[in-house]
Scaffold this motif. Structure first.
Motif, PDB file in Angstrom:
ATOM      1  N   THR A  87      30.371  53.960  -0.472  1.00  0.00           N
ATOM      2  CA  THR A  87      29.294  53.660   0.463  1.00  0.00           C
ATOM      3  C   THR A  87      29.046  52.148   0.474  1.00  0.00           C
ATOM      4  N   PRO A  88      28.476  51.613   1.554  1.00  0.00           N
ATOM      5  CA  PRO A  88      28.319  50.151   1.653  1.00  0.00           C
ATOM      6  C   PRO A  88      27.548  49.528   0.493  1.00  0.00           C
ATOM      7  N   SER A  89      26.463  50.143   0.057  1.00  0.00           N
ATOM      8  CA  SER A  89      25.667  49.551  -1.020  1.00  0.00           C
ATOM      9  C   SER A  89      26.430  49.537  -2.336  1.00  0.00           C
ATOM     10  N   ARG A  90      27.154  50.622  -2.623  1.00  0.00           N
ATOM     11  CA  ARG A  90      27.918  50.677  -3.870  1.00  0.00           C
ATOM     12  C   ARG A  90      29.148  49.777  -3.800  1.00  0.00           C
ATOM     13  N   GLU A  91      29.751  49.651  -2.631  1.00  0.00           N
ATOM     14  CA  GLU A  91      30.920  48.782  -2.474  1.00  0.00           C
ATOM     15  C   GLU A  91      30.533  47.324  -2.688  1.00  0.00           C
ATOM     16  N   SER A  92      29.374  46.933  -2.153  1.00  0.00           N
ATOM     17  CA  SER A  92      28.922  45.550  -2.326  1.00  0.00           C
ATOM     18  C   SER A  92      28.559  45.259  -3.778  1.00  0.00           C
ATOM     19  N   GLU A  93      28.124  46.272  -4.504  1.00  0.00           N
ATOM     20  CA  GLU A  93      27.823  46.098  -5.925  1.00  0.00           C
ATOM     21  C   GLU A  93      29.090  46.120  -6.774  1.00  0.00           C
ATOM     22  N   PHE A  94      30.089  46.872  -6.326  1.00  0.00           N
ATOM     23  CA  PHE A  94      31.298  47.102  -7.107  1.00  0.00           C
ATOM     24  C   PHE A  94      32.290  45.945  -6.999  1.00  0.00           C
ATOM     25  N   ARG A  95      32.410  45.364  -5.811  1.00  0.00           N
ATOM     26  CA  ARG A  95      33.427  44.347  -5.547  1.00  0.00           C
ATOM     27  C   ARG A  95      33.343  43.121  -6.459  1.00  0.00           C
ATOM     28  N   PRO A  96      32.146  42.560  -6.691  1.00  0.00           N
ATOM     29  CA  PRO A  96      32.082  41.368  -7.565  1.00  0.00           C
ATOM     30  C   PRO A  96      32.563  41.630  -8.989  1.00  0.00           C
ATOM     31  N   ARG A  97      32.560  42.852  -9.425  1.00  0.00           N
ATOM     32  CA  ARG A  97      32.985  43.155 -10.796  1.00  0.00           C
ATOM     33  C   ARG A  97      34.488  42.974 -10.984  1.00  0.00           C
TER      34      ARG A  97
END
Length: 260
Positions: A87-97
């Motif tokens: 989902t967009p919110s989780r993808e935006s949180e996941f990518r920087p990791r």
């Protein structure tokens, strides 16, 4: 907890000994709350119905149905347009990791366990149980930087470690059903035993004098925004510098001289 004990010893003793950490501390909670830090969801729905809650029951239910139908349809459209795995919110949180996991030293301890060093905190990851000693992976069900580094070392897809509830498929399934209107009361198919049932009105208590209160009292520690009041026109919602009113003075709160 140390700060609470220092400032409020009795509160700290109550929280630690009587309530227990699992009742108020997210990291000690045994269940899965993901990123939800409050249980006060009723207030969100209550604020949505602030203008409709004084309507008759049938009208209020129609308002709720219409709002829910719109929400479901809007989110279904969003879900169908998602191209990323999450989902967009989780993808935006996941990518920087991904970038944060680069350069970490990973040591394989056994077929499913890896020791990841580097950064401020090291971690031991079990890619089979989907856990890490940093506890971020355990609680959020989203791979932490240690789990990402371990997955790259094991040549395992990082997205296979993500909880399925964060995927676009589950997001679409959550809003897959359609909420239809109930229709006119003349078209309702009511059972005879229900139609013949006598429902007495509720007991009406004597109302207090004055206008009834429509907003609840704020609880302890809850702060509400104060409305900005203009020093020029006296209206709420803006400051004097941004006032478009032609009345009032630009200096202080003194009114402008108006010819009689």
């Amino acid at each position: 907890m140390t700060e609470i004990s220092h400032r409020y010893p009795r509160v700290a003793e109550y929280l630690e000994n009587e309530v227990g950490f699992e009742k108020w501390s997210r990291c000690h909670y045994p269940g899965l709350r993901y990123n939800i830090t409050t249980t006060n969801m009723v207030e969100s729905l209550n604020s949505m119905l602030v203008n409709a809650r004084d309507f008759p029951y049938v009208t209020l239910l129609d308002v709720i149905q219409e709002k829910m139908s719109k929400w479901w349809n809007d989110r279904r459209i969003v879900a169908m347009a998602i191209t990323a795995p999450l989902t967009p919110s989780r993808e935006s949180e996941f990518r920087p990791r991904f970038a944060q996991s680069n350069g970490r030293h990973t040591l394989q301890l056994n077929p499913v366990t890896y020791h990841v060093k580097g950064g401020e905190l090291e971690g031991v990851v079990n890619i089979f149980n989907k856990t890490c000693t940093c506890k971020e992976f355990d609680i959020d069900k989203l791979p932490c930087v240690h789990a990402i580094a371990a997955a790259h070392h094991a040549q395992v897809s990082v997205y296979s470690l993500v909880s399925p509830y964060y995927t676009r498929e589950y997001y679409a399934l959550a809003y897959g059903e359609t909420i239809y209107p109930v229709g006119s009361q003349s078209q309702w198919d009511v059972l005879n035993e229900v139609a013949t049932r006598v429902v007495l009105p509720r007991e009406v208590k004597e109302r207090k004098r004055g206008r009834p209160k429509t907003s609840r009292f704020p609880s302890v520690g809850e702060f509400r925004k104060r409305k900005n009041r203009c020093g020029k026109c006296g209206a709420y919602g803006h400051y004097k510098k941004k006032c478009n009113s032609q009345t009032g003075s630009t200096e202080g709160n003194q009114p402008t001289d108006v010819p009689v």
